[in-house]
Motif scaffolding. Structure first.
Motif, PDB file in Angstrom:
ATOM      1  N   ARG A  16     -53.979  13.573 -46.414  1.00 50.74           N
ATOM      2  CA  ARG A  16     -54.395  14.479 -47.030  1.00 50.74           C
ATOM      3  C   ARG A  16     -55.412  13.764 -48.161  1.00 50.74           C
ATOM      4  O   ARG A  16     -56.600  14.471 -48.490  1.00 50.74           O
ATOM      5  N   LEU A  17     -55.131  12.558 -48.377  1.00 52.77           N
ATOM      6  CA  LEU A  17     -56.127  11.924 -49.288  1.00 52.77           C
ATOM      7  C   LEU A  17     -57.303  11.297 -48.715  1.00 52.77           C
ATOM      8  O   LEU A  17     -58.454  11.406 -49.335  1.00 52.77           O
ATOM      9  N   ASN A  18     -57.318  10.981 -47.422  1.00 51.61           N
ATOM     10  CA  ASN A  18     -58.290  10.363 -46.678  1.00 51.61           C
ATOM     11  C   ASN A  18     -58.179  10.801 -45.079  1.00 51.61           C
ATOM     12  O   ASN A  18     -57.589   9.969 -44.420  1.00 51.61           O
ATOM     13  N   ALA A  19     -58.757  11.758 -44.583  1.00 53.65           N
ATOM     14  CA  ALA A  19     -58.418  12.060 -43.204  1.00 53.65           C
ATOM     15  C   ALA A  19     -59.524  11.123 -42.302  1.00 53.65           C
ATOM     16  O   ALA A  19     -59.109  11.081 -41.118  1.00 53.65           O
ATOM     17  N   ARG A  20     -60.114  10.302 -42.946  1.00 53.66           N
ATOM     18  CA  ARG A  20     -60.846   9.479 -42.250  1.00 53.66           C
ATOM     19  C   ARG A  20     -60.212   8.163 -42.213  1.00 53.66           C
ATOM     20  O   ARG A  20     -61.078   7.098 -41.728  1.00 53.66           O
ATOM     21  N   ILE A  21     -59.172   7.826 -42.674  1.00 54.51           N
ATOM     22  CA  ILE A  21     -58.567   6.487 -42.846  1.00 54.51           C
ATOM     23  C   ILE A  21     -58.383   6.077 -41.136  1.00 54.51           C
ATOM     24  O   ILE A  21     -58.082   6.821 -40.300  1.00 54.51           O
ATOM     25  N   THR A  22     -58.872   4.782 -41.185  1.00 49.20           N
ATOM     26  CA  THR A  22     -58.427   4.263 -39.740  1.00 49.20           C
ATOM     27  C   THR A  22     -56.979   4.350 -39.220  1.00 49.20           C
ATOM     28  O   THR A  22     -56.011   4.294 -40.364  1.00 49.20           O
ATOM     29  N   ASN A  23     -56.872   4.332 -38.134  1.00 44.15           N
ATOM     30  CA  ASN A  23     -55.487   4.311 -37.712  1.00 44.15           C
ATOM     31  C   ASN A  23     -54.674   2.823 -37.793  1.00 44.15           C
ATOM     32  O   ASN A  23     -53.719   2.918 -38.426  1.00 44.15           O
ATOM     33  N   ALA A  24     -55.494   1.874 -37.830  1.00 49.05           N
ATOM     34  CA  ALA A  24     -54.949   0.401 -37.991  1.00 49.05           C
ATOM     35  C   ALA A  24     -54.551   0.297 -39.650  1.00 49.05           C
ATOM     36  O   ALA A  24     -53.565  -0.041 -40.064  1.00 49.05           O
ATOM     37  N   LYS A  25     -55.289   0.970 -40.464  1.00 50.74           N
ATOM     38  CA  LYS A  25     -55.099   1.041 -42.184  1.00 50.74           C
ATOM     39  C   LYS A  25     -53.892   1.835 -42.175  1.00 50.74           C
ATOM     40  O   LYS A  25     -52.893   1.537 -43.067  1.00 50.74           O
ATOM     41  N   LEU A  26     -54.009   3.171 -41.848  1.00 47.70           N
ATOM     42  CA  LEU A  26     -52.776   4.095 -41.882  1.00 47.70           C
ATOM     43  C   LEU A  26     -51.481   3.363 -41.340  1.00 47.70           C
ATOM     44  O   LEU A  26     -50.583   3.376 -42.263  1.00 47.70           O
ATOM     45  N   ALA A  27     -51.491   2.760 -40.220  1.00 47.95           N
ATOM     46  CA  ALA A  27     -50.175   2.095 -39.689  1.00 47.95           C
ATOM     47  C   ALA A  27     -49.872   1.153 -40.755  1.00 47.95           C
ATOM     48  O   ALA A  27     -48.710   0.922 -41.088  1.00 47.95           O
ATOM     49  N   GLN A  28     -50.745   0.293 -41.323  1.00 51.86           N
ATOM     50  CA  GLN A  28     -50.375  -0.655 -42.153  1.00 51.86           C
ATOM     51  C   GLN A  28     -49.690  -0.111 -43.585  1.00 51.86           C
ATOM     52  O   GLN A  28     -48.729  -0.693 -43.869  1.00 51.86           O
ATOM     53  N   GLU A  29     -50.364   0.791 -44.055  1.00 44.08           N
ATOM     54  CA  GLU A  29     -49.792   1.494 -45.262  1.00 44.08           C
ATOM     55  C   GLU A  29     -48.428   2.199 -44.988  1.00 44.08           C
ATOM     56  O   GLU A  29     -47.505   2.043 -46.214  1.00 44.08           O
ATOM     57  N   VAL A  30     -48.021   2.641 -43.709  1.00 41.96           N
ATOM     58  CA  VAL A  30     -46.857   3.386 -43.681  1.00 41.96           C
ATOM     59  C   VAL A  30     -45.800   2.415 -42.899  1.00 41.96           C
ATOM     60  O   VAL A  30     -44.562   2.869 -42.753  1.00 41.96           O
ATOM     61  N   GLY A  31     -46.096   1.054 -42.680  1.00 42.68           N
ATOM     62  CA  GLY A  31     -45.170   0.309 -42.263  1.00 42.68           C
ATOM     63  C   GLY A  31     -44.996   0.367 -40.579  1.00 42.68           C
ATOM     64  O   GLY A  31     -43.919   0.091 -40.118  1.00 42.68           O
ATOM     65  N   LEU A  32     -45.789   1.083 -39.817  1.00 43.99           N
ATOM     66  CA  LEU A  32     -45.599   0.830 -38.103  1.00 43.99           C
ATOM     67  C   LEU A  32     -46.850   0.039 -37.785  1.00 43.99           C
ATOM     68  O   LEU A  32     -47.774  -0.324 -38.074  1.00 43.99           O
ATOM     69  N   SER A  33     -46.564  -0.087 -36.394  1.00 46.67           N
ATOM     70  CA  SER A  33     -47.623  -0.718 -35.408  1.00 46.67           C
ATOM     71  C   SER A  33     -48.715   0.626 -35.297  1.00 46.67           C
ATOM     72  O   SER A  33     -48.612   1.748 -35.349  1.00 46.67           O
ATOM     73  N   PRO A  34     -49.927   0.170 -35.123  1.00 45.72           N
ATOM     74  CA  PRO A  34     -50.969   1.209 -34.844  1.00 45.72           C
ATOM     75  C   PRO A  34     -50.603   1.940 -33.798  1.00 45.72           C
ATOM     76  O   PRO A  34     -50.820   3.317 -33.696  1.00 45.72           O
ATOM     77  N   SER A  35     -49.949   1.619 -32.372  1.00 41.86           N
ATOM     78  CA  SER A  35     -49.425   2.423 -31.505  1.00 41.86           C
ATOM     79  C   SER A  35     -48.639   3.330 -32.067  1.00 41.86           C
ATOM     80  O   SER A  35     -48.590   4.606 -31.284  1.00 41.86           O
ATOM     81  N   ALA A  36     -47.483   3.097 -32.575  1.00 48.27           N
ATOM     82  CA  ALA A  36     -46.399   4.014 -33.178  1.00 48.27           C
ATOM     83  C   ALA A  36     -47.093   5.099 -34.141  1.00 48.27           C
ATOM     84  O   ALA A  36     -46.520   5.927 -34.119  1.00 48.27           O
ATOM     85  N   CYS A  37     -47.959   4.583 -35.018  1.00 47.24           N
ATOM     86  CA  CYS A  37     -48.699   5.415 -35.963  1.00 47.24           C
ATOM     87  C   CYS A  37     -49.385   6.625 -35.178  1.00 47.24           C
ATOM     88  O   CYS A  37     -49.274   7.664 -35.547  1.00 47.24           O
ATOM     89  N   LEU A  38     -50.390   6.170 -34.151  1.00 48.43           N
ATOM     90  CA  LEU A  38     -51.002   6.978 -33.401  1.00 48.43           C
ATOM     91  C   LEU A  38     -50.167   8.225 -32.992  1.00 48.43           C
ATOM     92  O   LEU A  38     -50.335   9.304 -32.757  1.00 48.43           O
ATOM     93  N   ARG A  39     -49.053   7.508 -32.324  1.00 51.61           N
ATOM     94  CA  ARG A  39     -47.920   8.600 -31.390  1.00 51.61           C
ATOM     95  C   ARG A  39     -47.404   9.615 -32.445  1.00 51.61           C
ATOM     96  O   ARG A  39     -47.415  10.562 -32.100  1.00 51.61           O
ATOM     97  N   ARG A  40     -47.100   9.198 -33.581  1.00 54.79           N
ATOM     98  CA  ARG A  40     -46.750   9.899 -34.571  1.00 54.79           C
ATOM     99  C   ARG A  40     -47.578  11.075 -35.098  1.00 54.79           C
ATOM    100  O   ARG A  40     -47.201  12.317 -35.141  1.00 54.79           O
ATOM    101  N   ILE A  41     -48.826  10.604 -35.304  1.00 61.52           N
ATOM    102  CA  ILE A  41     -49.775  11.478 -35.428  1.00 61.52           C
ATOM    103  C   ILE A  41     -50.072  12.580 -34.547  1.00 61.52           C
ATOM    104  O   ILE A  41     -50.040  13.769 -34.710  1.00 61.52           O
ATOM    105  N   GLY A  42     -50.041  11.943 -33.265  1.00 58.86           N
ATOM    106  CA  GLY A  42     -50.195  13.034 -32.003  1.00 58.86           C
ATOM    107  C   GLY A  42     -48.970  14.073 -31.964  1.00 58.86           C
ATOM    108  O   GLY A  42     -49.082  15.240 -31.826  1.00 58.86           O
ATOM    109  N   LEU A  43     -47.729  13.638 -32.549  1.00 62.12           N
ATOM    110  CA  LEU A  43     -46.548  14.529 -32.571  1.00 62.12           C
ATOM    111  C   LEU A  43     -46.870  15.562 -33.559  1.00 62.12           C
ATOM    112  O   LEU A  43     -46.452  16.467 -33.587  1.00 62.12           O
ATOM    113  N   LEU A  44     -47.389  14.885 -34.876  1.00 59.66           N
ATOM    114  CA  LEU A  44     -47.569  15.887 -36.038  1.00 59.66           C
ATOM    115  C   LEU A  44     -48.568  17.050 -35.614  1.00 59.66           C
ATOM    116  O   LEU A  44     -48.477  17.885 -35.985  1.00 59.66           O
TER     117      LEU A  44
END
Length: 153
Positions: A16-44
């Motif tokens: 919501r704050l930045n929809a263009r955040i890179t997956n790598a940066k988002l994963a780092q911010e939430v404490g996940l690997s990039p692949s796990a973060c991308l999987r969660r985004i897909g499920l959301l």
């Protein structure tokens, strides 16, 4: 956002704050690997929690458009009147949002315009011609406080 865990809620908050955040940066911010973060985004996205992404556009002059909040009261609140009104609203892309409401008015609409003159055209050519309209009450925004959210510290 019921049923989401803390990581999912954090992902949604950051997007919501930045929809263009890179997956790598988002994963780092939430404490996940990039692949796990991308999987969660897909499920959301699949579950409908994330319904889409958008761009906030300024006018050609660099100024933000003016949001106009419109309260509409109908002559009657029968299913026929509600359906006719809603079907008519769907045909006008100038109307960005439309909510069936409780309280003092039947519907709340939001449009964005560059000027009062532009709103006058929408009022005359669209709003006043919607079926079943009894009363139109419009309020112009001064500025959107949340349009330039700053990331939390």
């Amino acid at each position: 956002m019921k049923g989401l865990d803390a990581i999912d809620r954090n992902i949604v908050r950051l997007l919501r704050l930045n929809a263009r955040i890179t997956n790598a940066k988002l994963a780092q911010e939430v404490g996940l690997s990039p692949s796990a973060c991308l999987r969660r985004i897909g499920l959301l996205e699949q579950s409908g929690v994330i319904r889409g992404y958008t761009a906030l556009i300024s006018s050609a002059e660099g100024e933000s458009p003016i949001a106009v909040i419109i309260n509409i009261s109908l002559e009657r609140q029968t299913e026929e009147y509600l359906n006719r009104f809603e079907n008519a609203v769907r045909r006008h892309p100038e109307i960005q949002e439309c909510y069936l409401m409780t309280g003092g008015s039947d519907y709340l609409l939001r449009v964005e315009v560059d000027s009062a003159g532009a709103f006058e055209r929408i009022h005359k050519e669209i709003l006043a011609k919607l079926p079943g309209v009894l009363r139109i009450h419009s309020s112009f925004s001064i500025r959107n406080i949340l349009s330039t959210r700053l990331p939390p510290r």
